[in-house]
Design an enzyme around this catalytic site. Sequence first.
Site, short mmCIF file in Angstrom:
data_model
loop_
_atom_site.label_atom_id
_atom_site.label_comp_id
_atom_site.label_asym_id
_atom_site.label_seq_id
_atom_site.Cartn_x
_atom_site.Cartn_y
_atom_site.Cartn_z
N GLY A 141 0.47 -1.28 -0.19
CA GLY A 141 -0.09 -0.13 0.13
C GLY A 141 0.94 1.01 -0.15
N GLY A 167 2.24 2.77 2.24
CA GLY A 167 3.57 2.49 3.70
C GLY A 167 4.64 1.58 2.57
CD GLU A 186 -14.15 10.69 -1.05
OE1 GLU A 186 -14.02 11.56 -0.44
OE2 GLU A 186 -14.37 9.27 -0.87
CB ALA A 241 -3.09 7.73 1.48
#
Length: 446
Positions: A25, A27, A182, A328
């Site tokens: 991901g 990281g 969203e 994130a």
Amino acid sequence: MLYVNDLSLNIPETTKPRVVIIGGGFGGVNLAKNLSGKDFQIVMFDRQNYNGFWPMLYQVATAGLEPDAIAEPFRKMFDNGEDFHFRLVKITGVNPVTRTITTLIGELQYDYLVIATGTKSNFFGNESIKKFAFPLKRIPDALNLRSQLFQAFEQASLIRDEPLRQSMLNVVIAGAGPTGVELAGALAEMREHVLPGDYRGLDFEKMNIYLVEGNNRVLPLMSPESGSWSQQFLEKKGIIVKLGTRVEDYDGELARLSTGEEIPTQTLIWSAGVTGALIDGVPAESIENGRILVDQFNQVQGLPNIFAIGDIALMKSKKYPKGLPGVAQPAIQQGKHLAGNLARLLRRKPLKPFNYFNKGTLAVIGRNGAVGDLPGKLHLKGFFAWITWLFVHIYYLVGFRNKLVVFSNWIYRFFTYQRSNRLIIRPFVRQEDKAGQEFIRRYQED
């Protein structure tokens, strides 16, 4: 036929320190990008062969983008990486004593292990919701949800039974964080601008979109100003917002709320919570609230040479007593920082503590509508926040092609309102859904 016994990890021997990264991901990728292949052998494991830009996953689910527009293969991202090795293999455990990770096809020793597995959906022990609801954590989840939505509309256009048709048109979203908000906004735009033209025999004024949140406001992790403005924006779009309410049960046909209300629906989208994607072998004393406890250097509590970064890592501080937010930026910054600290370890220099710089949080609710909480207690809303959201997300997308595809899609949709990816590529039907199975058998089988 291929047998497990025929397989091996096939990682070359090395005299360099081996860094094993579990998870590709934000990281894991930023760690690998900033590690030197001249100094380390880098081995990354993930259950999929690509890195995805998960903040835009809801656009795949609502037919705004194809999945390859928000994903990039690891092998392409690191095709010039020296001594970088990727393996599409599931990790089954970690042994801190022998410094090995175990997989279904063998073991591998490490010098440094970095756990960057992120999170998975948390159903809070409710097996019925887990069985029937639609999570949205990975690209297969988004494609399943996209198929479910359009299959429901297709079936609704064939059904004469009014209550059953209404259950096909009702959509319940559990959780009013950024994903839920969203999704609700995107579905409202589809209901207004796209679906009436596609399904002329259906009255989409009867399509109900419910946004259910257990807290007393939407976007509970953002500022009250952003939450209040977002709720007003959603309600103007016709979203039914239910605050202080939880989805307590769902059997695939009926969503039962904590207020006692029951909503007939074929589509319950679960964005109400996440928990860490833990790995066997990490001791219980190193885990708290489903996340791995780490110190200021991202080292796992009580485990030398094992680190955790991103959403799986619980790094407490005075400013963040419950750990860093699960977005994130902490993962990106921790990945870059840990790469520098591993290089310091190699050179026997003291480690530098990690300091998180909060660049702010953005959430988009629909065309010309977004909110942002930026440093300095600056709050954005409306058109300017929406433009900011667009450019920030384009910037962080991986690959020039993806940036170009997403930007052109957004320009096209801005002028036409169209979502061109309304394809049922792979029908999704639960085993328990007899009506859905019959629909597939009658209309789609050869």
